[in-house]
Design a protein around this motif. Structure first.
Motif, short mmCIF file in Angstrom:
data_model
loop_
_atom_site.label_atom_id
_atom_site.label_comp_id
_atom_site.label_asym_id
_atom_site.label_seq_id
_atom_site.Cartn_x
_atom_site.Cartn_y
_atom_site.Cartn_z
N GLY A 11 -6.60 -6.88 -7.03
CA GLY A 11 -7.32 -6.55 -5.80
C GLY A 11 -7.17 -7.65 -4.78
N SER A 12 -7.36 -8.88 -5.20
CA SER A 12 -7.24 -9.99 -4.25
C SER A 12 -5.79 -10.16 -3.81
CB SER A 12 -7.77 -11.27 -4.88
OG SER A 12 -6.94 -11.63 -5.97
N ARG A 13 -4.85 -9.80 -4.74
CA ARG A 13 -3.44 -9.86 -4.38
C ARG A 13 -3.14 -8.88 -3.26
NH1 ARG A 13 0.23 -9.92 -9.68
NH2 ARG A 13 -0.28 -12.04 -10.24
N LEU A 14 -3.74 -7.66 -3.47
CA LEU A 14 -3.53 -6.62 -2.48
C LEU A 14 -4.03 -7.09 -1.12
CD1 LEU A 14 -2.24 -3.89 -2.91
CD2 LEU A 14 -4.52 -2.87 -2.89
N ARG A 15 -5.18 -7.76 -1.15
CA ARG A 15 -5.72 -8.28 0.12
C ARG A 15 -4.76 -9.27 0.75
NH1 ARG A 15 -10.89 -7.83 -1.68
NH2 ARG A 15 -10.94 -9.89 -2.65
N LYS A 339 9.51 -7.83 -8.10
CA LYS A 339 10.18 -6.93 -7.16
C LYS A 339 9.25 -5.84 -6.64
CE LYS A 339 15.01 -7.50 -8.18
NZ LYS A 339 16.24 -6.89 -8.65
N HIS A 340 8.42 -5.30 -7.57
CA HIS A 340 7.58 -4.19 -7.09
C HIS A 340 6.51 -4.67 -6.12
CE1 HIS A 340 5.61 -5.39 -10.95
NE2 HIS A 340 4.50 -5.24 -10.21
N TRP A 341 6.14 -5.96 -6.23
CA TRP A 341 5.19 -6.49 -5.25
C TRP A 341 5.83 -6.58 -3.87
CZ3 TRP A 341 0.42 -5.86 -5.83
CH2 TRP A 341 -0.18 -5.90 -7.10
N VAL A 346 6.31 -4.46 1.68
CA VAL A 346 7.03 -3.78 2.78
C VAL A 346 6.34 -2.46 3.12
CG1 VAL A 346 9.22 -2.79 3.51
CG2 VAL A 346 9.19 -4.88 2.17
N LEU A 347 5.96 -1.72 2.06
CA LEU A 347 5.29 -0.44 2.30
C LEU A 347 3.97 -0.64 3.01
CD1 LEU A 347 5.93 1.73 -0.87
CD2 LEU A 347 6.74 2.11 1.45
N ILE A 424 13.11 4.01 2.39
CA ILE A 424 14.52 3.61 2.35
C ILE A 424 14.67 2.09 2.53
CG2 ILE A 424 16.83 3.99 3.34
CD1 ILE A 424 15.65 6.75 4.26
N PRO A 425 14.11 1.50 3.62
CA PRO A 425 14.26 0.04 3.76
C PRO A 425 13.56 -0.74 2.65
CG PRO A 425 12.92 0.98 5.55
CD PRO A 425 13.52 2.12 4.81
N SER A 426 12.40 -0.24 2.19
CA SER A 426 11.73 -1.01 1.15
C SER A 426 12.55 -0.98 -0.14
CB SER A 426 10.32 -0.48 0.86
OG SER A 426 9.97 0.56 1.70
#
Lengths: 439, 251
Positions: A11-15, A339-341, A346-347, A424-426
Motif C-alpha cells: 500500500g505504501s509502495r503504491l502511494r 519489472k511489474h512494479w 507507467v500505468l 503498449i508503451p508500458s
C-alpha cells in the motif's frame, strides 16, 4: 512477515508509485496538458453527442405519440389498409372502453377524402373529424396553432341560412390554397349514402406541421360537422389512446385487445371492414421506432470512435515518456526494481492522466449538455417547417437531454480505452534489458 | 433491286394504312355517337356498390366535343347539382351551398358523382380520335355477331390513363358492343357493355351503358338514356359558369 504488513508495504509502495507517476507527469507539463486536453475534449464531445442523441430520441417519442398519434390506436383493418369509409367501430364501444379503462385518455376520430375549394383554387384534402374535448386530453394536435384560434363549432350562417362550421387546416395546405383564418372553404365529398356531400366552412386556425400528409392535405372539423357532411352515423374510424404510464403499454394493449374481442362477440361487425386492430405507436411508426432502436448503438459507436482517436494522443505521450526514460528505467531495474512494479508505475501515470481528463471532460461535457437542454440548436432558418422522418414532422430545434448515467459510462469508457492504449508503451518498458537500457 | 423492295414494302404497307384510316373513322363515329353537333338527353345513372344502390336522373346537354352540361334532377338530395365541362375543365355547381367549385386536375381520376366513371371519363371520352392510335385487330364473326374489333393504343405524348382500349363494333350498324379498358401493365381494369340499341335518325345508338370495374365484383354503374335529341339550337354561351349560377338550368 505477516500478511497485513505485506499489504501495508505494498500500500505504501503504491502511494510512492502514485507520487512518482504524478511527479513524472509534470516533468513535461505542456505535453501532459495537451494529452489531457485531447482526452477531456474527446470525452466532452462524447457526452455532448450522447445528450443530443438522447434529446432527439426523447423528442421523437414525444412527436410520435403526444403530438397527434397517441400511444395506441384502434382501427378496423380495411380502414388501416385502404381508408375504407365504411370500416367503422360502433359508437357504443367508445363508452364501453372508457368505462372499462378509466385510467386511459381516448379520442375517437373520423376521416374522409374530399375536395376543398376557395374561389380561386381547389385541391384534394383529407378530412379529420375530432371530438375537441377528448382530443385535447389525448394529443396536442389542436394546440399546435400557427395562426388563428381553433374553433370547430358553428361560426356563422350564410344569407340562405346555411351554418358554416369552423375548421383548422395544415400549414402547407393553407400556403398552397392561400388560406388564412376567416377565409371560407367549400368541401365537396362523396357522402356515405352515395350522395354528394357539400358544405361551407370557415378556416379558424392554421396548424403547425405535425404529420407530412396532414400538413399537406389535412382539414380538422368537429364530429357534428362531419356527420352533416358525410351522413356517416354508424361509428368512428380511429381511436387514439394516451397512457399516463408508458411502462404499461404492452399490458394495456393486450387488455384492449381482449376487451374489443369481447365487444365484437356481443355486437358482430360487418365482414367487409375486417378485424379490429390494436397497434401501439411503435407499430404505427416503424421508421421512428427503428430509429430509436439504433440510436443507442449509434451513440456508443460514435463515442468509441471519438475516444479511440483521443487515446492515440495518450499512446503517443506514453510512448515518448517511456522512450526518453529508457536509461532511467534501466537504472531502476539495475538497482532492483521489479519489472511489474515498473509496469504499474507507467500505468499509474496513464491512469493519472486519464482520471484528470475524465474529471475535466465530464464537467465540460455536462456543461455543454445542460446548455443544450436550455437552448438547443435552432435550425429554423434552414428548415422553417421542421424535418420529417417516417411521415412525422419534427421541430427544427434540436434539444439535448443530459442523462447522468451517460456521463458516468462515457467517462469509464474513456478511462478504459486510454489505459488500453497505454498498455503498449508500458509493455515496452518491462521488456527492457537493464544493461542495454543504460547504455 | 432496291426499287423493287421499296415497291414491295409499299405494297405491304398499303392495306394496313387503309385499315388504320378505317379504324380512325370508326372511332370518330363512336366518339360522336351520343353527341351529334349538339344534343340533349335525359338519363338515369344507377350506381351499385356493395354498400348502397343509388339511382340519379339527370339532364345532359352537349355541343361538339368540348362543351357539356349535366344537371341532376333526382334524387331530391342532389337536385340541381350540375357539372359543366368546357374543354379540359370541369366545374361542379352545388345549389345547397350556392357555390361553384372547379375540379382540379389532380382529382381527374376521382369518381364522378359517386359512380365508377371518373371525372377524366367526362373530359377525355370524347378525344379517342385525338389521343389514341386505333387499329382494326379483328374482323368477322364472334359469338354469332359480325363484329369489328378495334384496339386503341394511346399516342406516345397523350396524357391518358389507359394503356389500351379494345372495342367491338357491329359491322352493319357500326354501334359498339363492348369496350375493355386496360392499364399500362395490360391488366383489365373495367368493362363497358353497350346495349338496348335504338335507331335515332341516321344512327344506331346503344341506350344503355353498363360499366363494371374488374377489381370490385358485384359493383357497377349503369347509364340508361331515356331520350336523346340531336342538333337542337345550343349556344356556347349556354355552357358557362353564368348558366350554372343562374340555378334553374334551361337552354
Amino acid at each position: 512477515m505477516s500478511p497485513s504488513s505485506v499489504q501495508d508495504l505494498s500500500g505504501s509502495r503504491l502511494r510512492i508509485f502514485l507520487f512518482m507517476a504524478w511527479r513524472n507527469l509534470w516533468r513535461y507539463p505542456v505535453r501532459s496538458l495537451l494529452t489531457v486536453c485531447a482526452l477531456s475534449g474527446g470525452l466532452a464531445m462524447v457526452i455532448f453527442n450522447a445528450s443530443l442523441m438522447t434529446g432527439m430520441t426523447r423528442q421523437m417519442v414525444v412527436y410520435a405519440t403526444e403530438v397527434s398519434t397517441g400511444h395506441i390506436q384502434v382501427h378496423r383493418q380495411a380502414f388501416a389498409d385502404d381508408q375504407d369509409l365504411y370500416a367503422t367501430l360502433p359508437w357504443p364501444w367508445l363508452e364501453a372502453i372508457e368505462a372499462d379503462f378509466p385510467q386511459l385518455h381516448v379520442a375517437p376520430r373520423l376521416y374522409a377524402a374530399g375536395l376543398a375549394s376557395t374561389t380561386e383554387t381547389s385541391t384534394g384534402v383529407m378530412i379529420r373529424a375530432v371530438d375537441a374535448e377528448r382530443e385535447r386530453a389525448v394529443t396536442r394536435m389542436l394546440g399546435q396553432v400557427r395562426q388563428g384560434e381553433v374553433a370547430l363549432g358553428v361560426i356563422d350562417e350564410t344569407e340562405q341560412g346555411i351554418a358554416r362550421y369552423g375548421v383548422a387546416v395544415g400549414a402547407q395546405l393553407a400556403r398552397n390554397m392561400r388560406l388564412a383564418p376567416g377565409d371560407e372553404l367549400v368541401l365537396v365529398t362523396q357522402a356515405a349514402d352515395g350522395s354528394i356531400g357539400n358544405a361551407l366552412f370557415v378556416v379558424t386556425a392554421v396548424l403547425n406541421p405535425m404529420e407530412l400528409n396532414f400538413d399537406r392535405m389535412g382539414v380538422v372539423m368537429s364530429l357534428e360537422a362531419y356527420r352533416q357532411l358525410m351522413f356517416l352515423e354508424e361509428g368512428f374510424h380511429e381511436l387514439a389512446i394516451l397512457l399516463d404510464d408508458l411502462d404499461q403499454l404492452e399490458a394495456i394493449q393486450m387488455a384492449l385487445q381482449d376487451k374489443l374481442a369481447l365487444l365484437e362477440q356481443q355486437t358482430p361487425l360487418d365482414e367487409w371492414g375486417g378485424p379490429v386492430q390494436v397497434r401501439n405507436w411503435k407499430e404505427l411508426n416503424p421508421a421512428v421506432s427503428e430509429m430509436l432502436a439504433v440510436s443507442n448503438s449509434m451513440t456508443l459507436i460514435i463515442g468509441l470512435i471519438i475516444v479511440a482517436l483521443a487515446s492515440l494522443g495518450m499512446l503517443n505521450t506514453m510512448l515518448m515518456a517511456v522512450h526518453e526514460r529508457t536509461r532511467e528505467f534501466g537504472i531502476l531495474m539495475a538497482i532492483g526494481m521489479k519489472k511489474h512494479w515498473l509496469l504499474v508505475m507507467v500505468l499509474l501515470e496513464a491512469l493519472c492522466l486519464s482520471l484528470l481528463s475524465a474529471v475535466i471532460g465530464a464537467l465540460l461535457g455536462s456543461w455543454l449538455g445542460l446548455r443544450m437542454e436550455d437552448t438547443g440548436i435552432d435550425f429554423s432558418d434552414m428548415m422553417p417547417d421542421g424535418y420529417d422522418w417516417g411521415g412525422i414532422i419534427f421541430e427544427p430545434v434540436m434539444k439535448g437531454w443530459l442523462e447522468p448515467s451517460h456521463v458516468l459510462y462515457a467517462s469509464l469508457m474513456m478511462i478504459v480505452v486510454a489505459l488500453l492504449a497505454s498498455l503498449i508503451p508500458s509493455w515496452r518498458s518491462i521488456r527492457l534489458k537493464p544493461v542495454e537500457a543504460m547504455r | 433491286m432496291s426499287a423493287f423492295f421499296r415497291y414491295l414494302a409499299l405494297l405491304m404497307l398499303l392495306p394496313s394504312l387503309a385499315l388504320a384510316r378505317d379504324a380512325d373513322a370508326l372511332m370518330r363515329h363512336i366518339d360522336g355517337l351520343w353527341r351529334g353537333k349538339t344534343s340533349q338527353a335525359t338519363m338515369t345513372m344507377t350506381v351499385t356498390t356493395r354498400r348502397y344502390e343509388r339511382a340519379m336522373t339527370m339532364q345532359a346537354w352537349s355541343r361538339g366535343k368540348h362543351y357539356s352540361l349535366i344537371v341532376i334532377e333526382q334524387p331530391v338530395k342532389d337536385k340541381g347539382v350540375a357539372t359543366l365541362k368546357v374543354e379540359q375543365n370541369i366545374w361542379n355547381y352545388l345549389p345547397k351551398i350556392n357555390r361553384v367549385t372547379k375540379v382540379p386536375s389532380s382529382m381527374m381520376a376521382g369518381s364522378w358523382m359517386g359512380s365508377h366513371f371518373t371525372n377524366d371519363d367526362l373530359v377525355k371520352e370524347s378525344t379517342f380520335e385525338d389521343d389514341y392510335d386505333s387499329q382494326i385487330t379483328f374482323e368477322g364473326e364472334r359469338d354469332g355477331q359480325a363484329i369489328i374489333e378495334i384496339t386503341s393504343i394511346p399516342k406516345p405524348d397523350a396524357a391518358v390513363v389507359w394503356g389500351k382500349v379494345v372495342m367491338t363494333i357491329d359491322q352493319q350498324v357500326l354501334a359498339p358492343y363492348r369496350a375493355w379498358y386496360y392499364d399500362e401493365e395490360g391488366t383489365l381494369i373495367r368493362t363497358l357493355v353497350f346495349d338496348q340499341w335504338q335507331q335515332q335518325e341516321d344512327r344506331t345508338i346503344p341506350m344503355r351503358l353498363s360499366l363494371t370495374p374488374q377489381d370490385k365484383p358485384g359493383e357497377s354503374t349503369v347509364i340508361t338514356y331515356h331520350d336523346i335529341v340531336f342538333d337542337i339550337p345550343l349556344d356556347t354561351d349556354f355552357f358557362s359558369l353564368k348558366t350554372l349560377k343562374r340555378g334553374r338550368i334551361t337552354p
